[in-house]
Structures are given as structure tokens and as C-alpha cells.
Design an enzyme around this catalytic site. Sequence first.
Site, PDB file in Angstrom:
ATOM      1  N   LYS A 235     118.491  81.945  -7.598  1.00 54.09           N
ATOM      2  CA  LYS A 235     119.917  81.660  -7.440  1.00 54.09           C
ATOM      3  C   LYS A 235     120.112  80.148  -7.486  1.00 54.09           C
ATOM      4  O   LYS A 235     120.623  79.613  -8.443  1.00 54.09           O
ATOM      5  CB  LYS A 235     120.458  82.215  -6.128  1.00 54.09           C
ATOM      6  CG  LYS A 235     119.954  83.584  -5.760  1.00 54.09           C
ATOM      7  CD  LYS A 235     120.764  84.710  -6.334  1.00 54.09           C
ATOM      8  CE  LYS A 235     120.289  86.039  -5.781  1.00 54.09           C
ATOM      9  NZ  LYS A 235     120.921  87.180  -6.418  1.00 54.09           N
TER      10      LYS A 235
ATOM     11  N   ASP B 100     117.237  85.120   5.527  1.00 52.15           N
ATOM     12  CA  ASP B 100     117.167  85.250   4.077  1.00 52.15           C
ATOM     13  C   ASP B 100     118.280  84.382   3.491  1.00 52.15           C
ATOM     14  O   ASP B 100     119.458  84.722   3.592  1.00 52.15           O
ATOM     15  CB  ASP B 100     117.357  86.726   3.696  1.00 52.15           C
ATOM     16  CG  ASP B 100     117.392  86.946   2.191  1.00 52.15           C
ATOM     17  OD1 ASP B 100     117.344  85.960   1.428  1.00 52.15           O
ATOM     18  OD2 ASP B 100     117.450  88.117   1.772  1.00 52.15           O
TER      19      ASP B 100
ATOM     20  N   TRP C  20     121.308  93.739   0.975  1.00 51.17           N
ATOM     21  CA  TRP C  20     119.980  93.127   1.128  1.00 51.17           C
ATOM     22  C   TRP C  20     119.551  93.117   2.591  1.00 51.17           C
ATOM     23  O   TRP C  20     118.382  93.352   2.902  1.00 51.17           O
ATOM     24  CB  TRP C  20     119.950  91.738   0.488  1.00 51.17           C
ATOM     25  CG  TRP C  20     120.130  91.864  -0.990  1.00 51.17           C
ATOM     26  CD1 TRP C  20     121.275  91.636  -1.712  1.00 51.17           C
ATOM     27  CD2 TRP C  20     119.163  92.356  -1.931  1.00 51.17           C
ATOM     28  NE1 TRP C  20     121.064  91.946  -3.028  1.00 51.17           N
ATOM     29  CE2 TRP C  20     119.788  92.381  -3.201  1.00 51.17           C
ATOM     30  CE3 TRP C  20     117.832  92.776  -1.830  1.00 51.17           C
ATOM     31  CZ2 TRP C  20     119.118  92.803  -4.359  1.00 51.17           C
ATOM     32  CZ3 TRP C  20     117.162  93.192  -2.980  1.00 51.17           C
ATOM     33  CH2 TRP C  20     117.810  93.201  -4.223  1.00 51.17           C
TER      34      TRP C  20
END
Lengths: 356, 356
Positions: free
Chosen positions: B193, B169, B102
Amino acid sequence: MKKHNFSAGPSILPQEVFEKSAQAVLDFNNSGLSILEISHRSKDFVAVMEEARATALELLGLEGKGYKALFLTGGASMEFVRVPYNLLKENGKAAYLDTGTWASGAIKEAKRFGTTEVIASSKDENYNYIPKGFAVPADADYLHCTSNNTIFGTQMHSFPETNVPLVCDMSSDIFSRELDFSKFGIIYAGAQKNMGPAGTTLVVVKEDILGNTGRNIPGILDYSQHIAKDSMYNTPAVFPVYTSLLTLQWVKRNGGVTAIEKKNNEKAELLYNEIDRNPLFTGTAKTEDRSKMNVTFLLKDEAYTEQFDKLWKEANISGINGHRSVGGYRASIYNAMPLESVKVLVDVMQEFERTV
Amino acid sequence: MKKHNFSAGPSILPQEVFEKSAQAVLDFNNSGLSILEISHRSKDFVAVMEEARATALELLGLEGKGYKALFLTGGASMEFVRVPYNLLKENGKAAYLDTGTWASGAIKEAKRFGTTEVIASSKDENYNYIPKGFAVPADADYLHCTSNNTIFGTQMHSFPETNVPLVCDMSSDIFSRELDFSKFGIIYAGAQKNMGPAGTTLVVVKEDILGNTGRNIPGILDYSQHIAKDSMYNTPAVFPVYTSLLTLQWVKRNGGVTAIEKKNNEKAELLYNEIDRNPLFTGTAKTEDRSKMNVTFLLKDEAYTEQFDKLWKEANISGINGHRSVGGYRASIYNAMPLESVKVLVDVMQEFERTV
């Protein structure tokens, strides 16, 4: 007691969709898991995404015609950006029709990317009509239009014949009527009017119009990348996509767009007839351009506002206050709105006539 | 029977959140309307949005410190684009830490916007550690990092001291532990999440770092415009935001981030202890950089795979297959994962040891 929900969006969905999606939040497909906690890569959700994409194309009559359906995020406002990124060439030109607030929003974003020609506008009369008789520049990279103007209660009942790709924001009338959808290069629609809850956007793209701009397009804004990843470039909005599928299945089971259009015509006719007949009301949109989704009307005498508002509230009606740009009332009668609810509103208008 | 859901995302949420959100799909706040059909401008939903924004700041200890919380759409992948649009000056420079798939995705997008310096990377060892001892260029417009690497099971346990805005992030560990969040300029997190269902992204922005790039930022990609519209620049993802609020309320009611962190430590310790003790397993991440959210481990002998898989499936466990980049297993033990489910997994690992 369930309300008669005339909200402009997010808006009414079929009752069975609410029931099935609530059940899926508790237990999806008897999996022992909520739809909110399953992987988007799970077999069950991949099947949902694929069926939603296929059903969207099927309902639009676009299977096998070079189109791909995507369920993206960001709403129509994000497509205002994706469209020029994907279609407007560096040093190219975009053509736009200006038919209301959302059309203007799309124009504003395109202008950041390059030459953007507004080829016709109805701004001069507060967007109460659809411009006609304009020419589409043959050298435009695309022509963008808005098929239904939620705020102003107007709808395009025909579309320009042109050789440039036609891009259409159908957020508020997707799946509401038959059209030759193969005339369009891109159709997009925020789900929250005729398709599902807020949180996903249907984008239908003719693949062969992509890849010609020379721009360095960010991955998530690039339609080609979403197509290459089967609409799973990143985690999709799982629950909004699932609920949209339930609504598309409902449309299909109820005879598809043809049958839905017939019902929509009946609802619109009933309500417009009452507006035209009842001496206390007047419509705001030019008759020939009236929307069959968002019916906008005014009290001829605003002094009666309180009295009328009291009546419809007592009838368990909600969401018919007009947008501030138009005032008065706006009854949104999307696909899932039953004829019975429209009758309740018409009854209230007639009762109002009798009592004032 | 409810499963023990170790899915990496979308992932487990508190059972009471599933129940309350399912109820709201049928009837929201006894309004006679589903949460899926209410206007995002309705009083009830504006209250949801405002409480979600305020609770997010409160849980992070950022009230009154110049931050705004936004609930946007597009996932972390959209923030990969919004961040350089809003922070990377024309002819400026961005600094990035490369700690996984990511992080690399974020770097790829920043490079489209300008000079992007990768100041440290752990790619050389398949991202099984967090780089340390690097220098942050003082002339960078910002430094971007990824606090927890879902795929590789690593987590930053400390953050660089720097005078440039720190952008993080936190998709997979937001609200899971105490940090001095005021060290960050932007924190963003896809909901799916630790916060809610897929479909919304929390973005926490320190207002005074915006407005310096000289770029012509598309409206929906401009943090300032979202702030000006109180996170209602366009229709937000109503249901995902509502469900996120329910989860944030659950965190708050259960003692906030401090109490959640204590439980998370307990769960992680239990599972890592078993991985280190059990001769049949081995962890994949360097011990000092292990994630307390995503626990990645391998069978020392892959020949036993079928036997182990049979055991955990019989125990009603789901979602622990490892990502293809690492192989083996990944047990995601987010905030909502009960200690009891981790115990079930540890029991299975011990049972496996006894039987092979």
C-alpha cells in the site's frame, strides 16, 4: 559488462527475462501502469497467475493428474512448517532423509509437530554423498527428501520407491531434469535458483493427500485454503510470480525440461571433466552423487588460492566462492547459465594450470 | 499515458521508484548483475537490507528505543499467525478490536491459538465506524487493532491507552501520519500500500515483549529468530525489499512522515469536501472515523452509475471501483498519490454534477 554469474541463489536468470521484467516495472502490458502498482485481482494479473500455475504443471507433466500448483511466500523454510502442519497426523510419524543443511532444517521443524524419524543421513561424511539402501517405514505419514543439496554439491539421481506420500524440496533443481514427477505427493521450490527472483515459492500438491491430519491449521499455512482460493488466499508476490512466469515460458520455448536437461548435462560434464582432469583440483562430492546444478571443488593446495581467485575475477566471473561448510569453490550452473560461461571457467582453470 | 491509479493495493508508488527499480533489474549499482540474480548475502544487498531496516525505524521515530525492524514474507495474513505464536501465552488471553474484514481475519487465526476476546466490534453497522469507549482487559497478553480499514474507509484517529502490548496492523496507513509509535509493541504492514510492491511485510517489534509464551515456535514464525539473523533468517524477498527502500528514501527526502501527512490531509480534505458538497454523492464511513487513505463513497442514485463510470474512465482514472462489501467507489490516496490526480477525480465529480 555482464558478469558470468555462478551464484548459488538468488542466481542467474535468462537475459530476456531481466529485460521483459524491467519493462513491466515501467509499463505492464501497455496498461499505463507498472506491474508493481496493479491490483492482484486485475484481469491481467489473474491471467499471469493462472498461466504460471498451468505452465508449471505442464513442464512437470502433471496436468490432469490430480495436482495443483501454488505460488506461495516464505521460501522453502516456510514449507518446512507447512508440510508437517498439512501431512503429519496428531500422534502420527514423519520420515526424513538427512542429506544436508536444508534437509536438517526441515527435520528440525517437523520435530516440533510430532515423531520425526531420520531414516538415513550422510552427516557422518559432511554430507558428501546421498544415503542409499534404507527402508521407508510403511506407517509413516510421509517421507521428506531434498533432491539437490546446494551447499554440498550432491543430488539424488533416484528416489525411493514407497507407498507413503513422497515430499521433496526441489528448490535447487526444479525444472532442470526429467523425472516421473507423479511419484511425488508434494514438490516445493523457492523460486530463486531455477525459476525466478527471491520472493515466491512454487508448491505442487497432489490434492488427495491433504485433509487427514486432524490439526487446526492456520489459514495461510493450509494448502487446501490456498487451493480453494486459486493461489490468491492473500496478495501474492506479484512481481516475483510474473518474473517466474517469464522464466517458465523461456523453458517451454526452449524445448521444455527435456531440452534443458540435455544442456545441463553438457555443462556439468564439461566442468566435472576438467575438475577430474586438472591435477590442481578435486571435487568434494562422491562421483555417483554429484549435482548437475552445484559443482563443488577444492584446490588440492590451498596456497594457490590467491592466484586462482585473481584469474577468475579477471575473467569477469562472480559467485563461485564455496559455502563455509565445504570451503573451496562452488560453481552453480542452473538452467539459465550458458555453456559459454562454463567454458570461460574451464578456460580459467586450464590457464591456471599452465601458469602455476 | 500514465494513469491516475487509485487502486487499494498493490497500489501507486512514486514514479522515480519505478524508474530506479526497473534500472536495477537490468543492472544493480553498476555491478554488471541484475538485482534479481545477486546473492542476498552480497555486500550490496546486505547494505540495502540494513538501510531499509534503519530508515523504517527512523521514519517512525523509534531508533534507540528497543525496537527492531524486520522485512519478512507472507503478508499481513502471516502476521495474523506470527502474533499469537509469539505473544499469546499457553492458557493466556488475547484481546482484539474488530473493525473490518482484515481485523476479523486476524481474530479467526488467534482463536486457533487460545482464548481470544473481541472487546469491541463495529460489525453491527457494516464496519462504517471505529468502536470507542471500550475497556481493555488488564490481563490480556496483548491488544490487537487495525489502524486503517482499507475496505470500509475507516481509520483509528486515536489508540487505546493500555498497559498491555499494543499490536497494530498498519498495512494501509504505515508512514502516512505522525503517531507516537513507541506506544506500540508490534507494528506490521504488508508493503503493497504505502511502502513497496507486494512480497514483503515490515514488522517492527519491541524486543522486550518477546519470549514469554512458552510455545514451541517454528523457526520462520519466531520473531526472535528473525531478529537474531538480522532479517536474513532465510532468503528475503530481495527485489520487494529493495523497492521498499527506494520508497522509504523518497519519504525521507520529501520531509519524512510529517510532510507526507500534511499532503495526505490536503488530498483527503479536497476529496471529502467534494463528496459532502456534491449532491450526487455520499460518503459511507462515519465522518469522525473517515480514512485519509481510502475514501469510500456512493452515488445517491445508482441509476447514474454508467454515466459516472464513463466520465472517470475517459479521464484516465483507474482502480476506484468499491469493494463488494461496500459497493460504490473507493479512491485510495496513499502517500505516492499526487494531489493533481485527486484534483482530476474531483473535476470529474463536478463535471458529472453539471451534466446529469
